[in-house]
Scaffold this active site. Structure first.
Site, PDB file in Angstrom:
ATOM      1  CB  CYS A  91      -0.992  -0.045   1.157  1.00  0.00           C
ATOM      2  SG  CYS A  91      -2.433   0.992   0.867  1.00  0.00           S
ATOM      3  NE  ARG A 125      -8.819   5.005   3.624  1.00  0.00           N
ATOM      4  CZ  ARG A 125      -7.619   5.547   3.496  1.00  0.00           C
ATOM      5  NH1 ARG A 125      -7.485   6.723   2.895  1.00  0.00           N
ATOM      6  NH2 ARG A 125      -6.540   4.946   3.960  1.00  0.00           N
ATOM      7  CG  HIS A 193      -3.286  -3.375   4.512  1.00  0.00           C
ATOM      8  ND1 HIS A 193      -1.992  -2.953   4.636  1.00  0.00           N
ATOM      9  CD2 HIS A 193      -3.973  -2.322   4.000  1.00  0.00           C
ATOM     10  CE1 HIS A 193      -1.892  -1.692   4.239  1.00  0.00           C
ATOM     11  NE2 HIS A 193      -3.077  -1.278   3.835  1.00  0.00           N
TER      12      HIS A 193
HETATM   13  N1  GLN Z   1      -2.165   6.874   2.337  1.00  0.00           N
HETATM   14  C1  GLN Z   1      -2.300   5.980   1.241  1.00  0.00           C
HETATM   15  C2  GLN Z   1      -3.677   5.982   0.580  1.00  0.00           C
HETATM   16  O1  GLN Z   1      -4.650   6.235   1.237  1.00  0.00           O
HETATM   17  C3  GLN Z   1      -1.888   4.602   1.695  1.00  0.00           C
HETATM   18  C4  GLN Z   1      -2.851   3.934   2.651  1.00  0.00           C
HETATM   19  C5  GLN Z   1      -2.352   2.621   3.206  1.00  0.00           C
HETATM   20  O2  GLN Z   1      -1.144   2.382   3.297  1.00  0.00           O
HETATM   21  N2  GLN Z   1      -3.255   1.765   3.610  1.00  0.00           N
HETATM   22  O3  GLN Z   1      -3.769   5.712  -0.587  1.00  0.00           O
END
Ligand code: GLN
Length: 238
Positions: A91, A125, A193
């Site tokens: 990520c 998101r 993850h």
């Molecule tokens: N900040 C980044 C995004 O939102 C990565 C998020 C994360 O590592 N889960 O895309």
């Protein structure tokens, strides 16, 4: 045999539990009498260049930007470190390796520019279960949990880690399909993850094979718990 593994900036890139990837590698290595030394590289510390495996995890936007600044300062060492080793980047860690990623509305941070990918802001998101078909022979389907705003475009010459069956992965539709992550032999990147290696033991075996020159993927799976968890997550996402 002993292998060494460096977790880079756990304090900044540890929000999503990706440290579990180190524990999974160590656990699966031990099952084959290989011990694994885990080295925590703290922000401000030099990056050791002789480890067998390096891990970058996910993190929140500010922590991700700070981690990138620190990695930029240590870029020479980081490049030397990953030249002949395995790097797993999840990520935020994945985004950092590319050309740039968003830090706030209309503002980007340059990435390390080590792989041909770039990340744009996106909305909403992307949060939820994700499943992909891995491009790595013998690894099979991958499951994970994604939680990111960024949408990552990989170049035409680059290979994704998998073709998405469920979820959005990198979050950009190409020819009607979505892909997750990036793969180039020594570099494995994903939005998953979970942590990804606990949920996908055969991906862990791929990384161990590369790190040890032993063919873990050819060895029979002898960890029923790992196999059952993988199956359970795949079934739950059908
Ligand atoms: N900040 C980044 C995004 O939102 C990565 C998020 C994360 O590592 N889960 O895309």
């Amino acid at each position: 045999m002993t292998i060494s593994l460096a977790i880079i900036y756990q304090e900044l890139l540890g929000t999503y539990g990706d440290r579990g990837n180190a524990l999974t590698i160590s656990h699966r290595a031990k099952q084959h009498n290989i011990s694994c030394e885990i080295i925590q590289v703290k922000p401000g510390e030099k990056i050791p260049t002789s480890c067998d495996i390096y891990l970058l995890g996910g993190g929140e936007d500010n922590a991700q930007t700070l981690a990138t600044t620190l990695l930029m300062e240590n870029k020479k060492d980081f490049i030397r470190a990953i030249e002949n080793s395995q790097l797993l980047a999840i990520c935020a860690g994945f985004q950092i390796l590319g050309k740039h990623f968003p830090v706030s509305k209309n503002k980007f941070s340059p990435g390390l520019d080590l792989i041909d990918v770039s990340t744009q802001p996106g909305s909403p998101r992307i949060i939820g279960e994700v499943v992909s078909k891995s491009v790595i022979p013998g690894v099979g389907d991958l499951t994970g949990f994604e939680n990111h705003a960024g949408r990552t475009l990989i170049s035409n010459n680059s290979t994704p880690l998998g073709n998405v069956i469920k979820g959005l992965g990198n979050g950009i539709e190409t020819n009607g399909t979505f892909v997750d992550g990036y793969f180039s032999g020594g570099i494995v990147c994903s939005y998953m993850h979970g942590p990804i290696l606990a949920r996908n033991p055969r991906l862990c075996d791929y990384i161990l094979s590369k790190a040890t020159n032993l063919d873990f993927l050819a060895m029979a799976e002898n960890d029923d718990t790992a196999r059952m968890l993988h199956q359970e997550r795949l079934l739950a996402n059908k």
